[in-house]
Design an enzyme around this catalytic site. Structure first.
Site, short mmCIF file in Angstrom:
data_model
loop_
_atom_site.label_atom_id
_atom_site.label_comp_id
_atom_site.label_asym_id
_atom_site.label_seq_id
_atom_site.Cartn_x
_atom_site.Cartn_y
_atom_site.Cartn_z
N VAL A 94 0.80 -1.22 0.00
CA VAL A 94 0.00 0.00 0.00
C VAL A 94 0.84 1.27 0.00
CG1 VAL A 94 -1.98 -1.09 1.13
CG2 VAL A 94 -0.26 0.07 2.52
N LYS A 95 2.17 1.13 0.07
CA LYS A 95 3.03 2.32 0.09
C LYS A 95 3.23 2.85 -1.34
CE LYS A 95 3.92 2.38 4.56
NZ LYS A 95 3.50 1.09 5.09
N ILE A 96 4.10 3.85 -1.48
CA ILE A 96 4.24 4.55 -2.76
C ILE A 96 4.77 3.61 -3.85
CG2 ILE A 96 5.11 6.63 -3.88
CD1 ILE A 96 3.47 7.20 -1.37
#
Length: 392
Positions: free
Chosen positions: A187-189
């Site tokens: 879910v991070k960049i």
């Protein structure tokens, strides 16, 4: 369901992973070092050490700074538990600093006041972990100045912030801290599946991070090849490895690193899209009884999260009712974060509700809306329409 976060995997990403799967090295080959060099170059950092996840990066960062029993680490309550747990893994103590009511990051005023009192009482922290919440940098210039005065070390927990900027430089450059930590959770960049990285300007510190992630082992032929070639002694043979410290197995595989390096090529595009969506939320939510995220003029957020705060005195519903209504409408909202000091484990350590009022007040109002690089304008319109209907 529109999720609050989602990875963006391209055909190029899949090809990069496939190439590793068809090679002779699935782990500890050349993909890891290539990813490290690329990330260091992107951030303007001198050294990068890839690891299995960001929690591992925080742990070895604490070990590399010699945090241990009798020492103390301070971080914020508004974070995932790993930012505090890393100190406990080392046998150290944990304390918290309340957040700024605008940025939801560590309050410089609260930190300064707490340090002044701790100095009088002889209980200054050895390490402070500012957390760049939602992708926005903390006020690192001021925190660095306090570190110079009081003598603590700094680990930037930039798990949310790869691709973000502070004072015109990429987060990760490390000019205002000892170690910077990134997360590559889906879910991070950008993602490596699971994964993390620790970046450090000091070469010796980076070297220690590197062997702490690999059982505390170094290979004399690699670390001092000239001397090794000159010696005919078996103890310098090319097969020799030496454990010089009690380390861990926190290595990143070549499969993960190949995915990360491929994703890194699109990082700027991912961040640009997130910034556009954040600005669009700001405009679309104007007029609703919500508080949109405030951005410090010295920062340029990577926008991992878009968190609103409900103006509860202007609506008839509770936060839970709004949350559940959005979920029922197919909007995968979330809440970031439950204050760490209110968790049962930390309450058994002596913390209690009421100790950090800004973080607790923030938590009572907060809802994280969906934000990810593949999110379409139409999906964002659905989110805003659902929220508008519920609040009206």
């Amino acid at each position: 369901m529109i999720p609050y976060g989602r990875q963006d995997i391209s055909a190029e990403d899949i090809a990069a992973v496939t190439e590793v799967l068809q090679s002779d090295w699935l782990t500890q080959g050349q993909a890891g070092p290539r990813f490290e060099r690329a990330m260091a170059e992107y951030c303007g950092a001198k050294n990068a050490v890839a690891v299995s996840n960001a929690t591992a990066a925080l742990h070895i960062a604490c070990l590399a700074l010699d945090l241990g029993p009798g020492d103390s680490l301070w971080t914020v309550p508004n974070t995932f538990v790993a930012s505090a747990n890393c100190a406990l893994y080392c046998g150290a103590n944990v304390d918290f600093v309340d957040i700024d009511p605008r940025t939801y990051n560590m309050s410089v005023t609260a930190l300064s006041d707490k340090l002044a009192q701790a100095s009088i009482e002889g209980r200054l922290p050895k390490v402070v972990v500012p957390v760049h919440f939602a992708g926005q940098s903390c006020e690192m210039t001021e925190i660095r100045a306090l570190a110079g005065h009081y003598g603590f070390r700094i680990i930037e927990d930039a798990s949310h912030a790869v691709g973000g900027e502070y004072l015109g430089r990429k987060i990760g450059a490390g000019q205002l801290s000892d170690i910077v930590v990134f997360s590559f959770h889906p879910v991070k960049i950008i993602t490596t599946g699971e994964g993390g990285m620790a970046l450090a300007s000091d070469a010796r510190l980076a070297e220690r991070l590197a062997y702490l992630r690999t059982h505390g082992i170094v290979r004399p032929v690699q670390t001092n090849p000239v001397d090794a070639r000159r010696s005919n002694e078996d103890r310098y043979g090319p097969w020799i490895y030496e454990q010089i410290e009690l380390g861990l197995n926190y290595r990143m595989t070549d499969i993960q690193a190949a995915l990360g390096a491929s994703q890194l090529g699109r990082l700027d595009a991912f961040v640009a899209r997130r910034r556009k969506l954040a600005a669009r939320y700001d405009a679309l939510l104007a007029g609703l009884p919500v508080l949109c995220p405030w951005q410090h003029p010295e920062t340029n957020s990577a926008w991992h999260l878009y968190v609103i705060r409900l103006r509860r005195n202007e609506i008839k519903l509770s936060r839970r009712q709004v949350f559940e209504a959005l979920r029922a409408a197919g909007i995968g909202v979330n809440v970031h974060y439950i204050p760490v000091h209110t968790q049962p484990y930390y309450q058994r350590l002596g913390f209690s509700v009421g100790m950090f009022p800004e973080a607790e007040s923030y938590y009572q109002d907060a809802i994280t809306l969906p934000l990810f690089s593949k999110m379409t304008d139409a999906e964002q319109d659905i989110v805003v329409a659902a929220l508008t209907k519920i609040l009206s």
